[in-house]
Design a protein around this motif. Structure first.
Motif, PDB file in Angstrom:
ATOM      1  N   GLU A 158       0.843  -1.220   0.000  1.00 34.35           N
ATOM      2  CA  GLU A 158       0.000   0.000   0.000  1.00 34.35           C
ATOM      3  C   GLU A 158       0.868   1.257   0.000  1.00 34.35           C
ATOM      4  N   VAL A 159       1.992   1.197   0.680  1.00 31.82           N
ATOM      5  CA  VAL A 159       2.872   2.373   0.740  1.00 31.82           C
ATOM      6  C   VAL A 159       3.489   2.617  -0.645  1.00 31.82           C
ATOM      7  N   VAL A 160       3.902   1.530  -1.307  1.00 31.63           N
ATOM      8  CA  VAL A 160       4.467   1.678  -2.656  1.00 31.63           C
ATOM      9  C   VAL A 160       3.404   2.253  -3.601  1.00 31.63           C
ATOM     10  N   GLU A 161       2.159   1.804  -3.444  1.00 29.54           N
ATOM     11  CA  GLU A 161       1.092   2.331  -4.315  1.00 29.54           C
ATOM     12  C   GLU A 161       0.885   3.824  -4.082  1.00 29.54           C
ATOM     13  N   ARG A 162       1.033   4.248  -2.823  1.00 24.54           N
ATOM     14  CA  ARG A 162       0.892   5.682  -2.550  1.00 24.54           C
ATOM     15  C   ARG A 162       2.093   6.461  -3.090  1.00 24.54           C
ATOM     16  N   LEU A 163       3.289   5.877  -2.963  1.00 22.48           N
ATOM     17  CA  LEU A 163       4.487   6.567  -3.474  1.00 22.48           C
ATOM     18  C   LEU A 163       4.399   6.772  -4.983  1.00 22.48           C
TER      19      LEU A 163
ATOM     20  N   GLY B 165      -5.559  12.172  -9.094  1.00 27.09           N
ATOM     21  CA  GLY B 165      -6.902  11.765  -9.507  1.00 27.09           C
ATOM     22  C   GLY B 165      -7.448  10.589  -8.734  1.00 27.09           C
ATOM     23  N   GLY B 166      -6.579   9.811  -8.088  1.00 21.10           N
ATOM     24  CA  GLY B 166      -7.072   8.629  -7.372  1.00 21.10           C
ATOM     25  C   GLY B 166      -6.901   8.755  -5.865  1.00 21.10           C
ATOM     26  N   GLY B 167      -7.421   7.773  -5.164  1.00 22.81           N
ATOM     27  CA  GLY B 167      -7.404   7.791  -3.708  1.00 22.81           C
ATOM     28  C   GLY B 167      -6.012   7.621  -3.104  1.00 22.81           C
ATOM     29  N   ASP B 168      -5.055   7.077  -3.869  1.00 25.75           N
ATOM     30  CA  ASP B 168      -3.703   6.881  -3.331  1.00 25.75           C
ATOM     31  C   ASP B 168      -2.859   8.155  -3.393  1.00 25.75           C
ATOM     32  N   TRP B 169      -3.297   9.109  -4.208  1.00 26.13           N
ATOM     33  CA  TRP B 169      -2.529  10.354  -4.396  1.00 26.13           C
ATOM     34  C   TRP B 169      -2.704  11.235  -3.157  1.00 26.13           C
ATOM     35  N   GLY B 170      -1.593  11.560  -2.515  1.00 24.93           N
ATOM     36  CA  GLY B 170      -1.698  12.353  -1.292  1.00 24.93           C
ATOM     37  C   GLY B 170      -0.345  12.916  -0.893  1.00 24.93           C
ATOM     38  N   ARG B 171      -0.242  13.250   0.380  1.00 17.13           N
ATOM     39  CA  ARG B 171       0.984  13.888   0.891  1.00 17.13           C
ATOM     40  C   ARG B 171       2.254  13.124   0.554  1.00 17.13           C
ATOM     41  N   LEU B 172       2.196  11.788   0.795  1.00 12.70           N
ATOM     42  CA  LEU B 172       3.411  10.983   0.579  1.00 12.70           C
ATOM     43  C   LEU B 172       3.806  11.001  -0.898  1.00 12.70           C
TER      44      LEU B 172
ATOM     45  N   PRO C  36      -8.366  18.270  -3.425  1.00 11.07           N
ATOM     46  CA  PRO C  36      -6.893  18.200  -3.478  1.00 11.07           C
ATOM     47  C   PRO C  36      -6.362  17.048  -4.321  1.00 11.07           C
ATOM     48  N   GLU C  37      -7.079  15.905  -4.320  1.00 13.40           N
ATOM     49  CA  GLU C  37      -6.515  14.762  -5.047  1.00 13.40           C
ATOM     50  C   GLU C  37      -6.566  14.958  -6.563  1.00 13.40           C
ATOM     51  N   GLN C  38      -7.243  16.027  -7.030  1.00 15.21           N
ATOM     52  CA  GLN C  38      -7.309  16.280  -8.478  1.00 15.21           C
ATOM     53  C   GLN C  38      -6.145  17.140  -8.972  1.00 15.21           C
ATOM     54  N   LEU C  39      -5.309  17.611  -8.051  1.00 15.33           N
ATOM     55  CA  LEU C  39      -4.219  18.520  -8.425  1.00 15.33           C
ATOM     56  C   LEU C  39      -2.893  17.789  -8.594  1.00 15.33           C
ATOM     57  N   ASP C  40      -2.134  18.163  -9.622  1.00 16.57           N
ATOM     58  CA  ASP C  40      -0.816  17.534  -9.784  1.00 16.57           C
ATOM     59  C   ASP C  40       0.245  18.314  -9.002  1.00 16.57           C
ATOM     60  N   LEU C  41       1.470  17.762  -9.018  1.00 16.26           N
ATOM     61  CA  LEU C  41       2.562  18.367  -8.253  1.00 16.26           C
ATOM     62  C   LEU C  41       2.811  19.816  -8.674  1.00 16.26           C
TER      63      LEU C  41
END
Ligand code: SAM
Length: 267
Positions: free
Chosen positions: A139-144, A149-156, A245-250
């Motif tokens: 799960e951590v690798v998926e977030r990295l 656009g998806g649920g894994d996209w976040g702070r990490l 927030p999850e819709q925004l890119d870096l």
């Protein structure tokens, strides 16, 4: 293996790799070469260590568990390319390795409880590092490796992708370890950018905007960033304040952080 039998300790996150096929696959992905400077975090009983040394590379290891030190020393201590550092990788000063810029190749089957703080500790020394290969909770690798656009996209995802290119290489099931962990694992490759693709004026302000935005990930940016940025500043950063927030890119988060840097009253 040594005559001394080590019992895996939960508090050190010890799940030792014992599947020769998986070990070989990891070593192939890392592809260490003669003359390179490798750093292995948490060598344990040496499952990866042997193959890393056989490549002809220079190898530093950092191991926290004092009981493993004599085992590692007995197995590899005679090799002049092997250097054993006993201690906590989270507190380790990587400058003491005297690595050339962008040269250090970091490897580790990491204890899950320290993986995120350790990655951030390493990223604060990103200029020394050429690449990193880690076994982490899947799960951590998926977030990295997530994309916007998806649920894994976040702070990490955002803070790591600010510094690195991320590749999710392959998954590893619990049966490859002794004792088997309760979760699936995966191998990830992180390659620090030599030149940041989206540099922020102030890296700490990027962290602040991202933290604030994802505190309430279901709300619109206009709402979550209210305390930091007026709606007009969000629009001036070319960001649609009605998005979540999850819709925004870096790049968009960096534009918001740079707008924050221009705000008159920053505490
Ligand atoms: N590399 C070995 C393998 O693949 O079989 C061991 C992997 S085991 C998941 C994690 C290792 O990291 C253990 O040897 C543990 O003692 C060590 N470790 C745990 N916390 C650590 C820390 N803060 N600093 C350095 N090593 C640590």
């Amino acid at each position: 293996m040594s005559e001394y039998q080590h019992r895996a300790r939960k508090r050190f996150g010890q799940n030792f790799l014992h599947d020769a096929g998986v070990i070989h696959r990891i070593l192939r992905a890392i592809h260490a070469r003669e003359g390179e400077h490798m750093l292995e975090i948490g060598p344990g009983q040496g499952a990866l260590t042997e193959g890393l040394l056989n490549s002809g590379a220079q190898l530093d290891v950092i191991e926290l568990d004092r009981d493993l030190i004599p085992i590692l020393q007995g197995q590899f201590g005679d090799n002049p390319r092997f250097r054993l550092n006993q201690g906590d990788a989270l507190k380790f000063d990587f400058n003491q390795l005297q690595a050339a810029p962008h040269s250090l190749r970091v490897v580790g089957n990491l204890p899950y409880n320290i993986s995120t703080p350790l990655i951030f500790h390493l990223l604060s020394n990103a200029a020394l590092i050429r690449d990193m290969h880690f076994m982490l909770q899947k799960e951590v690798v998926e977030r990295l490796a997530a994309e916007p656009g998806g649920g894994d996209w976040g702070r990490l995802s955002i803070m790591v992708q600010y510094h690195c290119r991320v590749e999710h290489l392959f998954n590893v099931g619990p049966g490859a370890f002794n004792p088997p962990p309760k979760v699936d694992s995966a191998i990830v490759r992180l390659v620090p950018h030599e030149v940041l693709p989206h540099p922020a004026k102030d890296h700490r302000l990027l962290e602040r905007v991202v933290r604030e935005a994802f505190n309430q990930r279901r709300k619109t940016l206009r709402n979550t960033l209210k305390a930091l940025l007026p709606a007009a500043a969000i629009e001036a950063a070319a960001v649609d304040g009605s998005l979540r927030p999850e819709q925004l890119d870096l790049a968009a988060f960096v534009r918001l952080a740079d707008k924050l840097a221009e705000q008159p009253s920053l505490d």
